[in-house]
Each structure stands twice: as C-alpha cells, then as structure tokens.
Design an enzyme around this catalytic site. Structure first.
Site, short mmCIF file in Angstrom:
data_model
loop_
_atom_site.label_atom_id
_atom_site.label_comp_id
_atom_site.label_asym_id
_atom_site.label_seq_id
_atom_site.Cartn_x
_atom_site.Cartn_y
_atom_site.Cartn_z
N ARG A 40 -89.13 3.95 46.63
CA ARG A 40 -88.83 4.91 45.55
C ARG A 40 -87.59 5.77 45.81
O ARG A 40 -87.41 6.83 45.23
CB ARG A 40 -90.03 5.81 45.26
CG ARG A 40 -91.24 5.02 44.82
CD ARG A 40 -92.16 5.84 43.96
NE ARG A 40 -93.24 5.00 43.50
CZ ARG A 40 -94.37 4.80 44.16
NH1 ARG A 40 -94.57 5.40 45.30
NH2 ARG A 40 -95.29 4.01 43.67
N GLU A 75 -57.51 1.47 37.30
CA GLU A 75 -58.47 2.56 37.00
C GLU A 75 -57.78 3.91 37.11
O GLU A 75 -58.14 4.85 36.40
CB GLU A 75 -59.69 2.49 37.93
CG GLU A 75 -60.44 1.15 37.92
CD GLU A 75 -61.19 0.84 36.62
OE1 GLU A 75 -61.28 1.72 35.74
OE2 GLU A 75 -61.68 -0.30 36.49
N LYS A 116 -62.47 11.49 37.11
CA LYS A 116 -63.77 10.78 37.14
C LYS A 116 -64.92 11.77 37.32
O LYS A 116 -65.93 11.71 36.63
CB LYS A 116 -63.75 9.73 38.25
CG LYS A 116 -65.09 9.05 38.49
CD LYS A 116 -65.31 7.81 37.66
CE LYS A 116 -66.76 7.41 37.59
NZ LYS A 116 -67.05 6.02 37.71
N GLU A 129 -74.07 8.76 30.36
CA GLU A 129 -73.30 8.07 29.31
C GLU A 129 -73.97 8.13 27.95
O GLU A 129 -74.21 7.13 27.29
CB GLU A 129 -73.05 6.60 29.71
CG GLU A 129 -71.85 6.01 28.97
CD GLU A 129 -71.43 4.66 29.49
OE1 GLU A 129 -71.29 4.49 30.72
OE2 GLU A 129 -71.25 3.76 28.66
N ARG A 141 -68.77 9.98 28.58
CA ARG A 141 -68.59 9.04 29.69
C ARG A 141 -68.15 7.66 29.18
O ARG A 141 -67.55 6.88 29.93
CB ARG A 141 -69.87 8.93 30.53
CG ARG A 141 -69.67 8.07 31.77
CD ARG A 141 -70.75 8.22 32.82
NE ARG A 141 -70.47 7.37 33.95
CZ ARG A 141 -71.11 7.43 35.11
NH1 ARG A 141 -72.07 8.31 35.31
NH2 ARG A 141 -70.79 6.61 36.09
N ASN A 184 -64.90 3.66 29.71
CA ASN A 184 -64.86 2.23 29.38
C ASN A 184 -63.57 1.84 28.67
O ASN A 184 -63.42 0.69 28.25
CB ASN A 184 -66.04 1.87 28.47
CG ASN A 184 -67.35 2.15 29.15
OD1 ASN A 184 -67.47 1.97 30.36
ND2 ASN A 184 -68.33 2.62 28.40
N HIS A 235 -62.10 -1.54 29.04
CA HIS A 235 -63.12 -2.41 29.63
C HIS A 235 -63.85 -3.27 28.59
O HIS A 235 -64.44 -4.29 28.95
CB HIS A 235 -64.14 -1.59 30.42
CG HIS A 235 -63.60 -1.08 31.73
ND1 HIS A 235 -62.56 -0.18 31.79
CD2 HIS A 235 -63.94 -1.35 33.01
CE1 HIS A 235 -62.29 0.08 33.06
NE2 HIS A 235 -63.11 -0.62 33.82
N HIS A 254 -63.54 -6.59 30.25
CA HIS A 254 -64.65 -7.38 30.80
C HIS A 254 -64.70 -8.77 30.19
O HIS A 254 -64.94 -9.77 30.87
CB HIS A 254 -65.99 -6.68 30.54
CG HIS A 254 -66.34 -5.67 31.60
ND1 HIS A 254 -67.14 -4.59 31.34
CD2 HIS A 254 -65.99 -5.57 32.90
CE1 HIS A 254 -67.26 -3.87 32.45
NE2 HIS A 254 -66.57 -4.44 33.41
N HIS A 263 -60.35 -7.67 38.49
CA HIS A 263 -60.90 -6.73 37.50
C HIS A 263 -59.78 -5.86 36.92
O HIS A 263 -59.69 -5.68 35.71
CB HIS A 263 -61.98 -5.87 38.18
CG HIS A 263 -62.56 -4.83 37.29
ND1 HIS A 263 -63.40 -5.15 36.24
CD2 HIS A 263 -62.41 -3.47 37.26
CE1 HIS A 263 -63.75 -4.04 35.62
NE2 HIS A 263 -63.16 -3.01 36.22
N1 GLY Z 1 -66.97 2.87 35.85
C1 GLY Z 1 -67.34 3.49 34.63
C2 GLY Z 1 -68.32 4.58 34.80
O1 GLY Z 1 -68.58 4.98 35.92
O2 GLY Z 1 -68.87 5.04 33.85
#
Ligand code: GLY
Length: 375
Positions: free
Chosen positions: A120, A184, A230, A240, A244, A248, A251, A255, A270
């Site tokens: 846990r 990034e 960040k 998110e 947040r 993306n 992305h 992606h 990436h």
């Molecule tokens: N890498 C995207 C995030 O951490 O939300």
C-alpha cells in the site's frame, strides 16, 4: 549553485547529488534502501549513492557500460513490475524503507508505480538521470506502466517524497537523447515562461546537441526555469482536472506520431515526436490565423525545426495518426481536444479537433517543413 522547489507534498532539489541527497537523508529515519535502476546507469553510477546495505534491482539485468538513463519502453511492463515486487519481498522491505529510482523516465514511472503499490505504498525518491526525466517525467507524481500495447495504461498519481536532479548526469547523454529532453524545456517555456523562451531563441542548436557545449551554469539555468514551470503547474492542479492538461501541449499529436513511427526502421525519440507535435498543434487549423503563445509569437515555427530533425509525415499515415489520437486516455467521451497555450503564461485554450482538422494540420505541417527546407 543548488536550488530547491517546493510542492505541497514533495520537494525538488537541483544540484550535485553528493550534496543534496545526504543532506536530505540526514533528517530522515529510513532503515532500508532499495535502489531501482537500469543496467546502463548501474555501470555509470555504481556505488555513487554511498548507501551501505542498499539492495539494488537492475532492470534488464546487469550488462555492459553505456549511457545513464536508458531502459527501453518495452520493459515498462507488468512482468518487470512483478520482478521488482518479488525483489522487494525478497529484501523484506517494509514501510521504514525508502525506494530510490535512479534512471530515466521509464525508471521514474515504473519504479514509482512499484513503490506506490507495494504494501500500500512506500516512500520513494526520484533521481532522474536523463534530461527528459529531470525536467518532466520525475516531477509531479504521474506513475505507471504500459499494458496491452497502450502507453501508461495502468498507473496512479503519487508524488515522490523528493526529486534530486543532478545536471552532471547530462554529460553522459548522447546528443539525440539531450535533444529529446530539450523538447520538454521548450514546451515549458511556451506554456509559462517568456524569458526562458527568449533564452532558447538565443541558443545555437548545436549547443543542445552536445552536452559539453553548454556550460554547467547554463544547464542549471535552463533546468531551473523549466522545473519551475513544471512544479507550478503541478501545484495548481495535481490530478489534471484543469490547467495540468497544458503539459500535454504537443503531446496529443506527438504521442500519435511517436507511436506511428515506432514499428518503422527509423523510430523517433519522444522529444522529436513532441517537437513535431508542437508544430502541428501551434499551426492554424482553419486558415483563420494562427494563435501562438505570447502575443502571436510565430517564432515557434522557425525555432523548433532549427533544433529538431523534423520529418515529413506521409499522407498515407494520416488515418493511422487519427486512430492513435482517438486511443489517448486523456480524451473525454471520444472527443479529442488540444490543450494549447494561450496569450498569457499559464493560460490554456482547449480546442476540439476532428479527423478533418488533424489532416489539415498535418498537411500544413508538411508545407511548413518544405518551406523551411527551401530557405
Ligand atoms: N508529463 C506531463 C505531466 O506530468 O502532466
């Protein structure tokens, strides 16, 4: 110089590991240490943590020397987790243990997931060794593994108790890997830091391709600004539900483009895919004029192809790219939305997209590249 960033339940330390980690551990009572790393980092950094009695699990087994931070994404699986959990049980880890994830993004994601779920949840720290992990993957508590071919399909949100980013590891990275993480940093600049974006525009692309070309102080400056964006976004919206999603940017296309090229003879990193994705997403979709972050700053379309070897995307790939975008777990009720930076730092515009819009953007992206090639 060392820098510290505070999140509500975690801290990020930027500076030499030999200073930051022992200082942090001095006030903690952990009785066991369990290091999860990869074979290349093991070779580069064997014994560098100076933790007597620590048990080490090397993903992929102990192998030849190489470059810190490389585990193929193919090992980010339930099978590898099973081996890690078995080793944790074998070492009789309990809640007085600290799990230390030493490696790139795959180790951060998977090692964090194993720690967060074993008995846990054990405390864990992230010691990122790649630029991508230092600036993004290791920060913010997104943990997970790939499952049935879907990237990050199984996972949880849980913050590490601390992150220790040591720019010295960057010296061991090949040019392509450095560039990958740099995408990034560009993303963070575009979503939240106009001064960082200015600085990026003044860099020579070659200085990023070679880790030794930029001074240690310059790397620290770039990392400091990027990590600051960040940590601010993650603090505002840890799970998110809103802002947040801005992380993306690039992305949604990125992606899908990355997955499309993955089985080919020439897969993308990436960061290369995200760079291409940022271009596709920043381009106007309907001819009504582009919306660029920071007051119509169209420089993005010039700067990104300067740093990244962006490649054309064949028309034949468009349907597959749309299908891949539909599979993204961030979609809601089958609607694909792009999270785009708006005019003010840390402001977001959500734009619904469609198959036709995606194809238009890909076509415009190809035209942009052709025009850049002709200059
Ligand atoms: N890498 C995207 C995030 O951490 O939300």
């Amino acid at each position: 110089m060392n820098h510290t960033f505070h999140l509500p339940d975690s801290s990020v330390f930027l500076g030499p590991l030999a200073e930051t980690l022992p200082a942090w551990l001095r006030n903690r009572q952990y009785e066991q240490f369990f290091i999860i790393t990869d074979r290349n980092t093991h070779a580069v950094c064997s014994g560098c943590l100076q933790l007597p009695g620590a048990v080490e699990f090397v993903v992929g087994g102990i192998g030849h020397a190489g470059t810190a931070g490389f585990v193929p994404e193919q090992l980010k699986t339930l099978q590898t987790c099973e081996q890690i959990w078995a080793a944790m049980l074998g070492a009789r880890l309990d809640r007085r243990a600290l799990v230390i994830n030493l490696g790139g993004g795959v180790i951060s994601d998977m090692g964090g997931f194993c720690a967060a779920t074993y008995k846990r949840g054990l405390d864990f720290v992230q010691l990122p060794t790649s630029l991508l992990a230092m600036t993004d993957a290791a920060i913010g508590g997104k943990l997970g593994i790939d499952f049935h071919g879907v990237k990050n399909a199984i996972g949880v949100f849980k913050n590490p108790v601390a992150v220790f980013a040591d720019p010295d590891f960057l010296k061991s990275l090949p040019a392509r890997e450095l560039r990958s993480g740099f995408a990034e940093i560009i993303k963070h600049a575009l979503i939240g830091d106009p001064a960082l974006w200015q600085k990026i525009q003044s860099l020579h692309p070659e200085s990023i391709a070679d880790g030794a070309a930029l001074s240690a102080a310059s790397w620290i400056d770039l990392l400091e600004a990027s990590i600051s964006v960040k940590t601010q976004v993650v603090t505002l919206d840890p799970h998110e539900h809103g802002i947040r999603a801005l992380l993306n940017f690039g992305h949604t296309f990125g992606h899908a483009i990355e997955s499309y090229f993955l089985p080919t003879a020439d897969p993308l990193t990436h960061g290369e895919a995200v760079a291409m994705g940022m271009l596709c997403e920043a381009l106007p979709s309907d001819g009504a004029g582009a919306v660029f972050p920071f007051e119509q700053d169209a420089e993005i379309l010039r700067i990104i192809p300067g740093f990244f070897p962006c490649r054309p995307i064949p028309d034949s790939a468009f349907p597959a790219i749309w299908d891949l975008m539909l599979q993204d777990k961030k979609n809601k009720s089958g609607v694909v939305r792009l999270a785009l930076p708006d005019a003010e730092p840390f402001s977001m515009r959500l734009q619904e997209t469609s198959r036709a819009d995606v194809e238009r953007r890909l076509r415009r992206y190809n035209v942009l590249l052709a025009a850049a090639g002709e200059k």
